[in-house]
Scaffold this motif. Sequence first.
Motif, PDB file in Angstrom:
ATOM      1  N   GLU A   1       0.904  -1.212  -0.592  1.00  0.00           N
ATOM      2  CA  GLU A   1      -0.064  -0.303  -0.117  1.00  0.00           C
ATOM      3  C   GLU A   1       1.077   1.333  -0.296  1.00  0.00           C
ATOM      4  OE1 GLU A   1      -3.195   0.237   2.914  1.00  0.00           O
ATOM      5  OE2 GLU A   1      -4.026  -1.980   2.370  1.00  0.00           O
ATOM      6  N   LEU A   2       0.401   2.028  -0.552  1.00  0.00           N
ATOM      7  CA  LEU A   2       1.062   3.870  -0.480  1.00  0.00           C
ATOM      8  C   LEU A   2       0.041   4.525  -0.575  1.00  0.00           C
ATOM      9  CD1 LEU A   2       3.278   5.319  -1.523  1.00  0.00           C
ATOM     10  CD2 LEU A   2       2.807   5.415  -3.905  1.00  0.00           C
ATOM     11  N   HIS A   3       0.507   4.606   0.193  1.00  0.00           N
ATOM     12  CA  HIS A   3      -0.345   6.370   0.824  1.00  0.00           C
ATOM     13  C   HIS A   3       0.134   7.765   1.094  1.00  0.00           C
ATOM     14  CE1 HIS A   3      -3.551   4.329   3.758  1.00  0.00           C
ATOM     15  NE2 HIS A   3      -2.356   3.031   3.156  1.00  0.00           N
ATOM     16  N   GLY A   4      -1.104   8.878   0.123  1.00  0.00           N
ATOM     17  CA  GLY A   4      -0.188  10.433   0.185  1.00  0.00           C
ATOM     18  C   GLY A   4      -1.319  10.800  -1.394  1.00  0.00           C
ATOM     19  N   VAL A   5      -0.707  12.155  -1.697  1.00  0.00           N
ATOM     20  CA  VAL A   5      -1.374  12.679  -2.420  1.00  0.00           C
ATOM     21  C   VAL A   5      -1.287  13.004  -4.041  1.00  0.00           C
ATOM     22  CG1 VAL A   5      -2.213  15.137  -2.911  1.00  0.00           C
ATOM     23  CG2 VAL A   5      -1.290  14.315  -0.179  1.00  0.00           C
ATOM     24  N   ALA A   6      -2.174  12.298  -4.870  1.00  0.00           N
ATOM     25  CA  ALA A   6      -2.187  11.973  -6.001  1.00  0.00           C
ATOM     26  C   ALA A   6      -1.611  13.849  -6.443  1.00  0.00           C
ATOM     27  CB  ALA A   6      -3.428  12.084  -6.854  1.00  0.00           C
ATOM     28  N   VAL A   7      -0.495  14.025  -7.275  1.00  0.00           N
ATOM     29  CA  VAL A   7      -0.087  15.510  -7.715  1.00  0.00           C
ATOM     30  C   VAL A   7       0.254  15.195  -9.187  1.00  0.00           C
ATOM     31  CG1 VAL A   7       1.083  15.853  -5.320  1.00  0.00           C
ATOM     32  CG2 VAL A   7       2.078  14.548  -7.421  1.00  0.00           C
ATOM     33  N   ASN A   8       0.028  14.855  -9.921  1.00  0.00           N
ATOM     34  CA  ASN A   8      -0.005  14.682 -11.104  1.00  0.00           C
ATOM     35  C   ASN A   8      -0.271  13.474 -11.991  1.00  0.00           C
ATOM     36  OD1 ASN A   8       0.844  16.108 -13.981  1.00  0.00           O
ATOM     37  ND2 ASN A   8       3.079  15.830 -13.585  1.00  0.00           N
ATOM     38  N   ILE A   9      -0.459  13.609 -13.703  1.00  0.00           N
ATOM     39  CA  ILE A   9      -0.952  12.531 -13.716  1.00  0.00           C
ATOM     40  C   ILE A   9       0.927  12.275 -15.420  1.00  0.00           C
ATOM     41  CG2 ILE A   9      -1.003  11.573 -16.650  1.00  0.00           C
ATOM     42  CD1 ILE A   9      -3.074  10.829 -13.676  1.00  0.00           C
ATOM     43  N   ASP A  10       1.894  12.007 -15.382  1.00  0.00           N
ATOM     44  CA  ASP A  10       2.899  11.706 -15.861  1.00  0.00           C
ATOM     45  C   ASP A  10       2.633  11.185 -17.799  1.00  0.00           C
ATOM     46  OD1 ASP A  10       3.140   9.037 -16.207  1.00  0.00           O
ATOM     47  OD2 ASP A  10       4.797   8.829 -14.794  1.00  0.00           O
ATOM     48  N   GLU A  11       4.196  12.051 -18.378  1.00  0.00           N
ATOM     49  CA  GLU A  11       4.044  11.532 -20.073  1.00  0.00           C
ATOM     50  C   GLU A  11       3.419  10.691 -20.281  1.00  0.00           C
ATOM     51  OE1 GLU A  11       8.329  10.237 -18.300  1.00  0.00           O
ATOM     52  OE2 GLU A  11       6.546  12.255 -17.995  1.00  0.00           O
ATOM     53  N   GLN A  12       3.239   9.505 -19.044  1.00  0.00           N
ATOM     54  CA  GLN A  12       3.606   7.681 -19.609  1.00  0.00           C
ATOM     55  C   GLN A  12       2.237   8.039 -19.236  1.00  0.00           C
ATOM     56  OE1 GLN A  12       6.003   4.795 -18.542  1.00  0.00           O
ATOM     57  NE2 GLN A  12       7.946   6.254 -19.101  1.00  0.00           N
TER      58      GLN A  12
ATOM     59  N   GLY B   1       4.118  12.336   4.589  1.00  0.00           N
ATOM     60  CA  GLY B   1       5.706  12.016   5.510  1.00  0.00           C
ATOM     61  C   GLY B   1       6.673  11.974   4.469  1.00  0.00           C
ATOM     62  N   ASP B   2       7.947  11.511   4.825  1.00  0.00           N
ATOM     63  CA  ASP B   2       9.369  11.753   3.404  1.00  0.00           C
ATOM     64  C   ASP B   2       8.962  10.923   2.477  1.00  0.00           C
ATOM     65  OD1 ASP B   2      10.204  13.965   5.493  1.00  0.00           O
ATOM     66  OD2 ASP B   2      11.692  12.335   6.598  1.00  0.00           O
ATOM     67  N   GLY B   3       9.781  11.507   1.801  1.00  0.00           N
ATOM     68  CA  GLY B   3       9.859  10.452   0.286  1.00  0.00           C
ATOM     69  C   GLY B   3       9.875  11.072  -1.041  1.00  0.00           C
ATOM     70  N   GLU B   4      10.499  11.053  -2.167  1.00  0.00           N
ATOM     71  CA  GLU B   4       9.983  11.167  -3.449  1.00  0.00           C
ATOM     72  C   GLU B   4       8.986  10.338  -3.779  1.00  0.00           C
ATOM     73  OE1 GLU B   4      11.721  13.250  -5.178  1.00  0.00           O
ATOM     74  OE2 GLU B   4      13.698  13.175  -3.297  1.00  0.00           O
ATOM     75  N   PRO B   5       8.102  11.631  -5.413  1.00  0.00           N
ATOM     76  CA  PRO B   5       6.939  11.064  -5.404  1.00  0.00           C
ATOM     77  C   PRO B   5       6.769   9.448  -6.148  1.00  0.00           C
ATOM     78  CG  PRO B   5       7.347  13.006  -5.872  1.00  0.00           C
ATOM     79  CD  PRO B   5       8.626  12.754  -5.002  1.00  0.00           C
ATOM     80  N   VAL B   6       5.426   8.887  -6.258  1.00  0.00           N
ATOM     81  CA  VAL B   6       6.560   7.903  -6.694  1.00  0.00           C
ATOM     82  C   VAL B   6       4.955   7.560  -7.696  1.00  0.00           C
ATOM     83  CG1 VAL B   6       5.763   5.133  -6.299  1.00  0.00           C
ATOM     84  CG2 VAL B   6       6.652   6.908  -4.622  1.00  0.00           C
ATOM     85  N   ALA B   7       5.577   7.142  -9.258  1.00  0.00           N
ATOM     86  CA  ALA B   7       5.155   7.422 -10.436  1.00  0.00           C
ATOM     87  C   ALA B   7       4.192   5.831 -10.448  1.00  0.00           C
ATOM     88  CB  ALA B   7       5.743   7.356 -11.847  1.00  0.00           C
ATOM     89  N   VAL B   8       2.945   6.287 -10.381  1.00  0.00           N
ATOM     90  CA  VAL B   8       2.278   4.465 -10.500  1.00  0.00           C
ATOM     91  C   VAL B   8       1.406   4.231 -11.864  1.00  0.00           C
ATOM     92  CG1 VAL B   8       0.366   3.106  -8.736  1.00  0.00           C
ATOM     93  CG2 VAL B   8       1.630   4.306  -7.794  1.00  0.00           C
ATOM     94  N   ALA B   9       1.903   3.345 -12.360  1.00  0.00           N
ATOM     95  CA  ALA B   9       1.464   2.789 -13.672  1.00  0.00           C
ATOM     96  C   ALA B   9       0.103   1.702 -13.202  1.00  0.00           C
ATOM     97  CB  ALA B   9       2.715   1.716 -13.769  1.00  0.00           C
ATOM     98  N   ALA B  10      -0.364   0.664 -12.593  1.00  0.00           N
ATOM     99  CA  ALA B  10      -1.436  -0.070 -12.391  1.00  0.00           C
ATOM    100  C   ALA B  10      -1.287  -0.589 -10.195  1.00  0.00           C
ATOM    101  CB  ALA B  10      -0.863  -1.116 -13.370  1.00  0.00           C
ATOM    102  N   GLY B  11      -2.607  -0.540 -10.499  1.00  0.00           N
ATOM    103  CA  GLY B  11      -2.931  -0.473  -9.166  1.00  0.00           C
ATOM    104  C   GLY B  11      -3.937  -0.318  -8.259  1.00  0.00           C
ATOM    105  N   ASP B  12      -5.066  -0.654  -7.570  1.00  0.00           N
ATOM    106  CA  ASP B  12      -6.670   0.225  -7.204  1.00  0.00           C
ATOM    107  C   ASP B  12      -6.365   1.674  -6.187  1.00  0.00           C
ATOM    108  OD1 ASP B  12      -7.514  -2.070  -8.737  1.00  0.00           O
ATOM    109  OD2 ASP B  12      -8.395  -3.285  -6.802  1.00  0.00           O
ATOM    110  N   ILE B  13      -7.124   1.809  -6.479  1.00  0.00           N
ATOM    111  CA  ILE B  13      -7.242   3.314  -6.098  1.00  0.00           C
ATOM    112  C   ILE B  13      -8.517   3.911  -5.373  1.00  0.00           C
ATOM    113  CG2 ILE B  13      -6.522   6.386  -6.343  1.00  0.00           C
ATOM    114  CD1 ILE B  13      -3.861   4.634  -7.524  1.00  0.00           C
ATOM    115  N   THR B  14      -7.519   3.970  -4.234  1.00  0.00           N
ATOM    116  CA  THR B  14      -9.249   4.833  -3.011  1.00  0.00           C
ATOM    117  C   THR B  14      -8.797   6.136  -2.771  1.00  0.00           C
ATOM    118  OG1 THR B  14      -9.344   2.236  -2.511  1.00  0.00           O
ATOM    119  CG2 THR B  14     -10.568   4.632  -1.465  1.00  0.00           C
ATOM    120  N   HIS B  15      -9.906   7.012  -2.908  1.00  0.00           N
ATOM    121  CA  HIS B  15      -9.995   8.264  -2.397  1.00  0.00           C
ATOM    122  C   HIS B  15     -10.379   8.444  -1.228  1.00  0.00           C
ATOM    123  CE1 HIS B  15     -11.250   9.835  -6.973  1.00  0.00           C
ATOM    124  NE2 HIS B  15      -9.986   9.670  -6.953  1.00  0.00           N
ATOM    125  N   LEU B  16      -9.058   8.939  -0.659  1.00  0.00           N
ATOM    126  CA  LEU B  16      -9.100   9.319   0.657  1.00  0.00           C
ATOM    127  C   LEU B  16      -9.471  10.941   1.089  1.00  0.00           C
ATOM    128  CD1 LEU B  16      -5.516   7.154   2.065  1.00  0.00           C
ATOM    129  CD2 LEU B  16      -8.491   6.037   2.052  1.00  0.00           C
TER     130      LEU B  16
END
Length: 282
Positions: free
Chosen positions: A244-255, A264-279
Amino acid sequence: MPSNPELPNDPDTRSPLDVSRLRKVLVDGAGGSAGFYERLDVVEETGSTNADLLAEAASGDRRVLLAEFQSGGRGRHSRAWNGIPGAQVIVSVLLKLPGVALPDLGWLPLLTGIATVDAIHEVTGVPAELKWPNDVLVDGRKLAGILVEVASTAPVPTVVVGVGLNVTLTEDELPVPTATSLMLAGARELDRTRLAEVLLTSFGERIRQWERHGWDPTAAADAYRDRCSTIGRRVRAILPGDTELHGVAVNIDEQGRIVIAPDGDGEPVAVAAGDITHLRPV
């Protein structure tokens, strides 16, 4: 928005799709617009419009199949998705994309989502939004789903794009409590033929625009971001391996991936596949 539970009892609200009208506009190009599609069929019942077109992928292109009733539909991750006779727009498109790089096929669900939301806005006035990557929501409830499947990658990428849109389902007919329909959302019009016509016209225009831009998928990135309610929301992403990854969706990238800034801390993560739930916001 207020619902109108009396509408399904009106025989006109669940009248059959007008295949002659759809062919005239979408195949023949009536009204001065060039027809994008080569063939359009409507069947009374099938297991899955996507599966039907996948089985004929080698011999077709720009072919449309609509069903009045679908008994064995599939969503993402092979989840069951079935229909109610005459109450939905169930449509699949077989498409060959000779100029598209394979990594860019991930943009097809996003382009389809743009076309679907725009058609809903134009015909019904319902303020539908996109939830990354392929759900259409209104007031947080699922109104439509999109499934893109790759039939083959050589010699030409060939895909089937499926859309299921709830039109006149009542509360009792909804598959899950988190779903909704255009009728329940207070749509000003519930003509399924009109909805299918505008949706498929919009989809064809998006594909043509993509081709005019040299198959650069980022040409539609801003349009998707404008319609996507996931951006700016706190989300939970269930990733492959059930992490699981919790955070704020900040963008849609070029892919076409959703970019999430972790809590918390950490670099943004680009997710290509996964179930997304709005919190809810913290």
